[in-house]
Motif scaffolding. Structure first.
Motif, PDB file in Angstrom:
ATOM      1  N   LYS A  47       1.503   1.087 -14.239  1.00  0.00           N
ATOM      2  CA  LYS A  47       1.037   0.961 -15.625  1.00  0.00           C
ATOM      3  C   LYS A  47      -0.468   1.180 -15.694  1.00  0.00           C
ATOM      4  CE  LYS A  47       1.354  -2.118 -19.584  1.00  0.00           C
ATOM      5  NZ  LYS A  47       1.758  -3.444 -20.057  1.00  0.00           N
ATOM      6  N   ARG A  48      -1.215   0.578 -14.754  1.00  0.00           N
ATOM      7  CA  ARG A  48      -2.674   0.778 -14.723  1.00  0.00           C
ATOM      8  C   ARG A  48      -3.029   2.240 -14.476  1.00  0.00           C
ATOM      9  NH1 ARG A  48      -2.388  -3.856 -11.604  1.00  0.00           N
ATOM     10  NH2 ARG A  48      -2.941  -2.752  -9.683  1.00  0.00           N
ATOM     11  N   LYS A  49      -2.174   2.957 -13.755  1.00  0.00           N
ATOM     12  CA  LYS A  49      -2.416   4.368 -13.437  1.00  0.00           C
ATOM     13  C   LYS A  49      -1.854   5.304 -14.507  1.00  0.00           C
ATOM     14  CE  LYS A  49      -4.436   3.844  -9.439  1.00  0.00           C
ATOM     15  NZ  LYS A  49      -5.682   4.482  -9.066  1.00  0.00           N
ATOM     16  N   ASN A  50      -1.365   4.727 -15.612  1.00  0.00           N
ATOM     17  CA  ASN A  50      -0.830   5.500 -16.745  1.00  0.00           C
ATOM     18  C   ASN A  50       0.334   6.407 -16.380  1.00  0.00           C
ATOM     19  OD1 ASN A  50      -2.657   4.440 -18.733  1.00  0.00           O
ATOM     20  ND2 ASN A  50      -4.246   5.690 -17.766  1.00  0.00           N
ATOM     21  N   LYS A  51       1.197   5.938 -15.510  1.00  0.00           N
ATOM     22  CA  LYS A  51       2.399   6.693 -15.152  1.00  0.00           C
ATOM     23  C   LYS A  51       3.477   6.455 -16.202  1.00  0.00           C
ATOM     24  CE  LYS A  51       0.411   7.924 -11.362  1.00  0.00           C
ATOM     25  NZ  LYS A  51       0.144   9.282 -10.952  1.00  0.00           N
ATOM     26  N   LYS A  52       4.364   7.409 -16.370  1.00  0.00           N
ATOM     27  CA  LYS A  52       5.518   7.244 -17.261  1.00  0.00           C
ATOM     28  C   LYS A  52       6.536   6.401 -16.507  1.00  0.00           C
ATOM     29  CE  LYS A  52       8.041   8.302 -20.889  1.00  0.00           C
ATOM     30  NZ  LYS A  52       7.826   7.709 -22.168  1.00  0.00           N
ATOM     31  N   ILE A  53       6.895   5.260 -17.090  1.00  0.00           N
ATOM     32  CA  ILE A  53       7.728   4.272 -16.402  1.00  0.00           C
ATOM     33  C   ILE A  53       9.047   4.088 -17.141  1.00  0.00           C
ATOM     34  CG2 ILE A  53       7.878   1.870 -15.644  1.00  0.00           C
ATOM     35  CD1 ILE A  53       4.742   1.872 -15.720  1.00  0.00           C
ATOM     36  N   TYR A  54      10.124   4.112 -16.391  1.00  0.00           N
ATOM     37  CA  TYR A  54      11.461   3.826 -16.914  1.00  0.00           C
ATOM     38  C   TYR A  54      11.990   2.602 -16.191  1.00  0.00           C
ATOM     39  CZ  TYR A  54      11.244   8.534 -18.812  1.00  0.00           C
ATOM     40  OH  TYR A  54      10.870   9.656 -19.496  1.00  0.00           O
ATOM     41  N   GLY A  93       7.397  -8.400 -21.491  1.00  0.00           N
ATOM     42  CA  GLY A  93       6.735  -7.420 -22.326  1.00  0.00           C
ATOM     43  C   GLY A  93       6.308  -6.182 -21.573  1.00  0.00           C
ATOM     44  N   CYS A  94       7.133  -5.684 -20.663  1.00  0.00           N
ATOM     45  CA  CYS A  94       6.710  -4.521 -19.887  1.00  0.00           C
ATOM     46  C   CYS A  94       7.748  -3.420 -19.884  1.00  0.00           C
ATOM     47  CB  CYS A  94       6.366  -4.927 -18.453  1.00  0.00           C
ATOM     48  SG  CYS A  94       7.752  -5.189 -17.380  1.00  0.00           S
ATOM     49  N   CYS A  95       7.292  -2.300 -19.524  1.00  0.00           N
ATOM     50  CA  CYS A  95       8.090  -1.114 -19.208  1.00  0.00           C
ATOM     51  C   CYS A  95       8.668  -0.426 -20.443  1.00  0.00           C
ATOM     52  CB  CYS A  95       9.213  -1.406 -18.224  1.00  0.00           C
ATOM     53  SG  CYS A  95       8.644  -1.996 -16.645  1.00  0.00           S
ATOM     54  N   VAL A  96       8.972   0.854 -20.264  1.00  0.00           N
ATOM     55  CA  VAL A  96       9.710   1.627 -21.231  1.00  0.00           C
ATOM     56  C   VAL A  96      11.157   1.209 -21.096  1.00  0.00           C
ATOM     57  CG1 VAL A  96      10.474   3.945 -21.812  1.00  0.00           C
ATOM     58  CG2 VAL A  96       8.114   3.576 -21.114  1.00  0.00           C
ATOM     59  N   GLN A  97      11.782   0.870 -22.175  1.00  0.00           N
ATOM     60  CA  GLN A  97      13.151   0.354 -22.135  1.00  0.00           C
ATOM     61  C   GLN A  97      14.159   1.467 -22.391  1.00  0.00           C
ATOM     62  OE1 GLN A  97      13.168  -2.730 -20.948  1.00  0.00           O
ATOM     63  NE2 GLN A  97      15.301  -2.269 -20.873  1.00  0.00           N
ATOM     64  N   LEU A  98      15.184   1.537 -21.609  1.00  0.00           N
ATOM     65  CA  LEU A  98      16.263   2.499 -21.816  1.00  0.00           C
ATOM     66  C   LEU A  98      17.458   1.754 -22.364  1.00  0.00           C
ATOM     67  CD1 LEU A  98      16.000   4.482 -18.500  1.00  0.00           C
ATOM     68  CD2 LEU A  98      15.045   5.048 -20.717  1.00  0.00           C
ATOM     69  N   THR A  99      18.159   2.371 -23.292  1.00  0.00           N
ATOM     70  CA  THR A  99      19.352   1.723 -23.849  1.00  0.00           C
ATOM     71  C   THR A  99      20.592   2.454 -23.419  1.00  0.00           C
ATOM     72  OG1 THR A  99      19.072   2.985 -25.865  1.00  0.00           O
ATOM     73  CG2 THR A  99      18.168   0.749 -25.828  1.00  0.00           C
ATOM     74  N   LYS A 156       0.826  -1.213   0.000  1.00  0.00           N
ATOM     75  CA  LYS A 156       0.000   0.000   0.000  1.00  0.00           C
ATOM     76  C   LYS A 156       0.864   1.269   0.000  1.00  0.00           C
ATOM     77  CE  LYS A 156      -4.002  -1.854  -0.277  1.00  0.00           C
ATOM     78  NZ  LYS A 156      -4.755  -1.675  -1.533  1.00  0.00           N
ATOM     79  N   ALA A 157       2.018   1.229   0.659  1.00  0.00           N
ATOM     80  CA  ALA A 157       2.930   2.377   0.632  1.00  0.00           C
ATOM     81  C   ALA A 157       3.451   2.595  -0.792  1.00  0.00           C
ATOM     82  CB  ALA A 157       4.081   2.174   1.608  1.00  0.00           C
ATOM     83  N   ASN A 158       3.761   1.511  -1.490  1.00  0.00           N
ATOM     84  CA  ASN A 158       4.203   1.633  -2.883  1.00  0.00           C
ATOM     85  C   ASN A 158       3.087   2.212  -3.756  1.00  0.00           C
ATOM     86  OD1 ASN A 158       6.731   0.615  -2.288  1.00  0.00           O
ATOM     87  ND2 ASN A 158       6.231  -1.459  -2.917  1.00  0.00           N
ATOM     88  N   GLU A 159       1.878   1.769  -3.538  1.00  0.00           N
ATOM     89  CA  GLU A 159       0.744   2.324  -4.288  1.00  0.00           C
ATOM     90  C   GLU A 159       0.555   3.806  -3.968  1.00  0.00           C
ATOM     91  OE1 GLU A 159      -2.611  -0.220  -3.460  1.00  0.00           O
ATOM     92  OE2 GLU A 159      -1.765  -1.868  -4.654  1.00  0.00           O
ATOM     93  N   LEU A 196       7.458  -5.921  -9.294  1.00  0.00           N
ATOM     94  CA  LEU A 196       6.583  -6.142 -10.448  1.00  0.00           C
ATOM     95  C   LEU A 196       5.174  -5.652 -10.147  1.00  0.00           C
ATOM     96  CD1 LEU A 196       6.090  -7.295 -13.306  1.00  0.00           C
ATOM     97  CD2 LEU A 196       5.443  -9.436 -12.171  1.00  0.00           C
ATOM     98  N   ARG A 197       4.692  -5.925  -8.959  1.00  0.00           N
ATOM     99  CA  ARG A 197       3.346  -5.485  -8.572  1.00  0.00           C
ATOM    100  C   ARG A 197       3.250  -3.960  -8.627  1.00  0.00           C
ATOM    101  NH1 ARG A 197      -0.128  -8.187  -4.253  1.00  0.00           N
ATOM    102  NH2 ARG A 197       1.673  -9.553  -4.242  1.00  0.00           N
ATOM    103  N   THR A 198       4.293  -3.274  -8.166  1.00  0.00           N
ATOM    104  CA  THR A 198       4.294  -1.808  -8.205  1.00  0.00           C
ATOM    105  C   THR A 198       4.337  -1.310  -9.641  1.00  0.00           C
ATOM    106  OG1 THR A 198       5.361  -1.742  -6.049  1.00  0.00           O
ATOM    107  CG2 THR A 198       5.470   0.272  -7.380  1.00  0.00           C
ATOM    108  N   TYR A 199       5.166  -1.949 -10.470  1.00  0.00           N
ATOM    109  CA  TYR A 199       5.217  -1.594 -11.891  1.00  0.00           C
ATOM    110  C   TYR A 199       3.835  -1.738 -12.525  1.00  0.00           C
ATOM    111  CZ  TYR A 199       5.162  -2.581 -16.774  1.00  0.00           C
ATOM    112  OH  TYR A 199       4.790  -2.608 -18.082  1.00  0.00           O
ATOM    113  N   GLU A 200       3.189  -2.888 -12.294  1.00  0.00           N
ATOM    114  CA  GLU A 200       1.875  -3.132 -12.892  1.00  0.00           C
ATOM    115  C   GLU A 200       0.842  -2.115 -12.414  1.00  0.00           C
ATOM    116  OE1 GLU A 200       1.385  -7.255 -11.829  1.00  0.00           O
ATOM    117  OE2 GLU A 200       2.203  -7.933 -13.757  1.00  0.00           O
TER     118      GLU A 200
END
Length: 164
Positions: free
Chosen positions: A142-149, A158-164, A111-114, A135-139
């Motif tokens: 993603k449901r909250k439409n946050k910009k994820i790196y 098949g998840c996340c914005v990938q940085l190279t 809940k703190a992560n959420e 992973l749960r926090t990432y998911e």
């Protein structure tokens, strides 16, 4: 007039080693400061990735004195109560996440992560497993439409914005 708060939070595995994690966190965070106006960073206190993230932001604070580093915790602990000065030396603020009173204690970290995601614009994560709190926090982000790196390749998930 107060500047608008643009916030980034972090989520990653407890056991994160190598791969220049510190430098990668610092690079992404600096990009967010310079290009997106991020001025506040929220970090937890429960693992390796949290530690690397806090250290990277502390170093960036030397260059960007306007940014804040806040510690977000699910509940006050005896350790924090007894060592307040040490914690406040390392963070600008200590924030106790807003968690419903009837939430079982075993779910407080989740809940703190959420809470962090709900109050952030960006998430910097290190997720390489198909299970666990990171992973749960990432998911959730993603449901909250946050910009994820994500700093770790997850082609198999098949998840996340990938940085190279």
């Amino acid at each position: 007039m107060m500047d608008k708060v643009i916030r980034c939070c972090f989520a990653g595995h407890h056991d994160v080693y190598g791969e220049n994690i510190f430098d990668r966190i610092k690079e992404v965070a600096e990009n967010l400061i310079v290009n997106y106006g991020v001025n506040e960073f929220w970090v937890g206190n429960y693992g390796g990735f949290d530690g690397w993230s806090a250290s990277a932001i502390r170093e960036l604070k030397m260059k960007y004195s306007h940014i804040e580093l806040d510690l977000v915790i699910p509940y006050l602990t005896e350790k924090i109560n007894e060592n307040k000065e040490q914690y406040y030396k390392n963070y600008d603020n200590i924030i106790v996440a807003e968690i419903q009173a009837n939430t079982p204690k075993r779910f407080h970290i989740i809940k703190a992560n959420e809470f962090m995601v709900d109050n952030a614009d960006f998430l910097i994560c290190y997720v390489e497993r198909s299970w666990g709190g990171a992973l749960r926090t990432y998911e959730y982000a993603k449901r909250k439409n946050k910009k994820i790196y994500n700093l770790k390749s997850l082609e198999n998930l098949g998840c996340c914005v990938q940085l190279t």
